[in-house]
Design an enzyme around this catalytic site. Structure first.
Site, mmCIF file in Angstrom:
data_model
loop_
_atom_site.group_PDB
_atom_site.id
_atom_site.type_symbol
_atom_site.label_atom_id
_atom_site.label_comp_id
_atom_site.label_asym_id
_atom_site.label_seq_id
_atom_site.Cartn_x
_atom_site.Cartn_y
_atom_site.Cartn_z
ATOM 1 N N GLY A 184 0.784 -1.232 0.000
ATOM 2 C CA GLY A 184 0.000 0.000 0.000
ATOM 3 C C GLY A 184 0.817 1.283 0.000
ATOM 4 O O GLY A 184 0.298 2.326 0.370
ATOM 5 N N LYS A 185 2.057 1.221 -0.436
ATOM 6 C CA LYS A 185 2.879 2.440 -0.444
ATOM 7 C C LYS A 185 2.312 3.463 -1.433
ATOM 8 O O LYS A 185 2.107 4.628 -1.102
ATOM 9 C CB LYS A 185 4.336 2.107 -0.832
ATOM 10 N N SER A 218 22.998 -13.176 8.272
ATOM 11 C CA SER A 218 22.039 -13.630 9.276
ATOM 12 C C SER A 218 21.776 -15.133 9.234
ATOM 13 O O SER A 218 21.049 -15.653 10.058
ATOM 14 C CB SER A 218 20.718 -12.857 9.127
ATOM 15 N N LYS A 259 10.847 -10.975 9.162
ATOM 16 C CA LYS A 259 11.215 -12.384 9.329
ATOM 17 C C LYS A 259 10.220 -13.103 10.241
ATOM 18 O O LYS A 259 9.806 -14.229 9.965
ATOM 19 C CB LYS A 259 12.623 -12.474 9.915
#
Ligand code: ADP
Length: 774
Positions: free
Chosen positions: A302-303, A665, A708
């Site tokens: 929804g940007k 990560s 995440k």
């Protein structure tokens, strides 16, 4: 139905900014259409030649009368030409032509040269008989002679004897023969004059006005056939059209803005809060200098639509500029006018489109700007976005400054990693994370479904999608952070239902009953028609028997096909050497399997799955740590030795091999996966983890925790291991998601392993206490 046959001699012009062509033709003869053979793609007709035959067929007829007429015509023509400035070569040539050309050709030629409207010119072309043509042209000649006389009189009184001005116009027409002017301008002989008037009355800046007047001066002297004529004209037209001083009035009321934002968008509280703050400051301070908002998040969250809502709350025009793949700085700043096909950049073009100088410009996908030999578009954008500079933004095409300081810029991106640092520096980044399943269900029912129903002409009385079905679509047919795929799936369902409804109506219309309330009858047909497995059996609904069509899992399967994603997590974790990591991508968070296997060999490590350098280093770190701690955890290779790589090769694979992966990560996941491989124990099937590791076994914090965690939640995992120092990120996660999950905050690898294996990962002999020496 009379036309003129002609030979095209030359075509000049351009297609931009609007098609404008000049066609130079030589007239051959008049003809009459006898029969139209076809119209498309171009008309073809049987024609009959009408003139230029006269001299052979009825040359003798009424010669006397014609002679008299043509004599009279010739006299006027000579008189007219002599009133013009003979020193202009074209006028002198015309004078000579009058003598040398056959008399019967003169009416056509002179009509094209003298001042006449297109209508009059057409009338002459329509006149087939020579006599008629002479008779019709003479008054036109007389009219122009009188006009010139008047003009000369006023000129004399003004002591202005520059006859060339008088000559210019005929001159231009002579050089083009029978050019047909743009229809729109037909009443106005000189559109250049109109253009000049427009320029003078427009509110452009002084500098721009000066440039325009200079250009119009040049334009007046230029023959229309010159390619530059069209270019200059286009340029001037653009200058006139630009909204130099035109703006919409801002209506900013924070309370109303909050309502609009809340009505248009569900959830995204953080973003809405920040946008309201921004608007409130604008209201109080009434100026625009301030950071440019940049919404960063996965696609479909929804940007763009928030950008549109901001424009709506302010009552401003909205324009979206897609920057994805733009690699040429002239895309932003325009081409210099010396190039053929030069045009203004997207900013100026956007202003022209919206027609006001204070729109909301949404710079979409700023992270996808590319660089190339044609310069760096990001550098050009800097000038646009910098409030200190953009009040005098100079587009290369315009070549004069345009004030952009009233434009409200908003940028969107999927990731900040690829936004050029200088550009990022000027923007305030607002992260827009993905949605949880519950939020998606709400968004679907509040916004997406009503929108799709309207798009497909359906009403809630015809289709019903219960919450469980929506959840089914979300979990089994889409795997995304945003709601775009969900929206598409809902669209597919509406289409399928629309077919059923329309078929029902069609059948109903067939019997000779007139319009019956579409309700019941229609339903009958739907069910008769719908095989039980196609659109589900709706008999058990409390509402009237068949309508609305209920979308349940059967219907879902029928419309969307078999589910695309299944919860296959536990199946994949049924042997040692597999662990689930959490990865962040620009498209949102994702779960990622890490697989390891060992075989006889010489101690080599093979890594596959398109890994970046950082990830490869993590793998080496993980192996080193495990080797140094092998005794402590009783990890052995196949032959029972604590030297894990002795006669052993290790292969680590990160599935989805086509996607490049990088980042630190995955460290903890690789360690867990290898620990499982060497210990022969299974990793718990509902555990996912993320964290960077050090050689000494510490777990360091990583980014993208919220995305995440949402990904793990989507995949139905229950326990998540994250670095201890990421604890603060958990606050951003919605309470109901947190409730479903257990978080293990790990400061060192020992804690990670203990949480990843059922019953902990036993330490046999405590060799040393793990302490950071960093
Ligand atoms: P983005 O620009 O982030 O890629 P869009 O703004 O194009 O995504 O959004 C895609 C669609 O999802 C739009 O139709 C939008 O209305 C809808 N949408 C996204 N988020 C929400 C929300 N929170 N509430 C209502 N509709 C939403």
């Amino acid at each position: 139905r009379i036309g003129t046959a002609a030979l095209a001699v030359q075509v000049v012009g351009s297609n931009w900014p609007k098609p404008h062509y000049t066609l130079l033709v030589t007239g051959l003869c008049r003809f009459q259409i006898l029969q139209l053979l076809k119209e498309k793609p171009y008309p073809v007709a049987e024609v009959q030649q009408l003139d230029r035959l006269e001299q052979f067929t009825n040359g003798h007829k009424s010669e006397e009368e014609l002679g008299e007429l043509s004599e009279q015509f010739y006299k006027y023509a000579v008189q007219l030409v002599e009133m013009l400035d003979m020193s202009v070569p074209a006028v002198a040539k015309l004078r000579r032509l009058l003598d040398s050309l056959p008399r019967e050709a003169l009416p056509d030629i002179l009509t094209s040269i003298i001042r006449t409207t297109n209508q009059e010119k057409l009338q002459i072309l329509d006149a087939v008989r020579l006599e008629e043509r002479f008779k019709m042209t003479i008054p036109l000649l007389v009219r122009q002679i009188e006009g010139l006389k008047l003009l000369q009189k006023t000129r004399k009184s003004k002591q202005d004897d520059d006859k060339r001005v008088v000559a210019i116009r005929p001159n231009r027409r002579i050089s083009h023969g029978s050019i047909t002017e743009d229809e729109e301008e037909e009443e106005d002989h000189d559109d250049v004059v109109v253009l000049e008037k427009k320029i003078r009355t427009s509110s452009m800046s002084e500098q721009a006005l000066k440039v325009c007047l200079k250009e119009i001066k040049r334009l007046k002297k230029m023959p229309q056939s010159m390619p530059e004529y069209a270019l200059t004209r286009n340029y001037l037209e653009l200058m006139v059209e630009l909204p130099w001083n035109k703006s919409t009035k801002d209506r900013l009321e924070i309370r109303a803005a909050r309502i609009v934002l809340d009505n248009d968008h569900y959830a995204m509280e953080k973003l809405k809060k920040r946008v309201l703050e921004y608007l409130a400051v604008r209201q109080l301070k009434n100026n625009l200098k301030g950071p440019i908002l940049c919404f960063v998040g996965p696609p479909g969250v929804g940007k763009t639509s928030v950008g549109r809502s901001i424009a709506k709350t302010l009552g401003r025009e909205f324009h979206r500029i897609a920057l994805g793949g733009v690699c040429d700085q002239s895309d932003i700043r325009g081409h210099r006018r010396t190039y053929v096909g030069s045009m203004p950049g997207r900013i100026i073009n956007g202003l022209k489109t919206v027609g006001v100088n204070n729109p909301v410009f949404l710079l979409d996908e700023v992270d996808k700007l590319a660089k190339s030999l044609q310069g760096d578009p990001a550098a050009a954008l800097l000038e646009v976005l910098d409030p200190e500079q953009n009040h005098s933004f100079t587009d290369h095409y315009l070549n004069v400054a345009f004030d952009l300081s009233q434009v409200l810029f908003i940028a969107t991106a999927n990731t900040t990693a690829t936004i050029p640092p200088a550009l990022l520096d000027r923007m305030e980044v607002i992260q827009v994370p993905g949605y949880t399943q519950e939020e998606k269900i709400e968004i679907a029912h509040r916004h997406l479904i009503p929108k799709q129903l309207e798009l497909h002409g359906l009403t809630p009385q015809q289709i019903q999608i219960p919450h469980v079905t929506t959840l089914g679509i979300i979990t089994r047919y889409t795997r995304e952070a945003g709601v775009r795929a969900l929206d598409r799936k809902l669209g597919a369902i509406c289409r399928a239902v629309a077919v059923k409804v329309a078929e029902g109506q069609h059948k109903e219309a067939k019997p000779d009953r007139a319009e019956v309330g579409e309700g019941e009858d229609c339903k009958e047909h739907v069910t008769e028609d719908a095989k039980p497995e196609s659109i589900s059996d709706t008999a058990d609904l409390a509402l009237p028997p068949e309508m609305p069509i209920l979308i349940d899992f059967h219907a879902l399967k029928d419309i969307l096909g078999p589910p695309m994603y299944d919860m296959e997590v536990s199946e994949r974790l049924n042997q040692p050497g597999v662990a689930i990591g959490l990865a962040w991508t620009p498209l949102g968070g994702e779960i990622m399997f890490v697989e390891a296997s060992r075989m006889d060999g010489e101690g080599q490590l093979t890594l596959t799955g398109q890994l970046g350098d950082v990830m490869k280093e993590s793998a080496h770190l993980a192996i080193s740590w495990l080797r140094s701690n092998a005794k402590r955890y009783q990890l052995t290779n196949a032959s029972g030795s604590f030297d894990l790589l002795d006669n052993t090769d290790i292969h680590l694979h990160f599935p989805a091999g086509a996607v490049t992966k990088d980042g630190p990560s995955a460290g903890v996941t690789i360690v867990t996966c290898l620990a499982s491989l060497f210990s022969g124990r299974l990793v718990c099937s509902d555990v996912a983890m993320t964290g960077e590791i050090t050689l000494r076994g510490l777990v360091l914090p990583v980014g993208g925790i919220k995305d995440k965690v949402l990904a793990a939640h989507r995949a139905g995992l229950k326990r998540i291991i994250i670095p201890q120092r990421n604890e603060k990120d958990l606050e951003e996660i919605a309470a109901h998601v947190r409730q479903d999950l257990t978080f293990v905050l790990a400061g060192c690898l020992e804690e990670v392993l203990n949480a990843a294996f059922d019953g902990g990962f036993a330490v046999k002999a405590r060799l040393e206490h793990l302490n950071s020496k960093l």
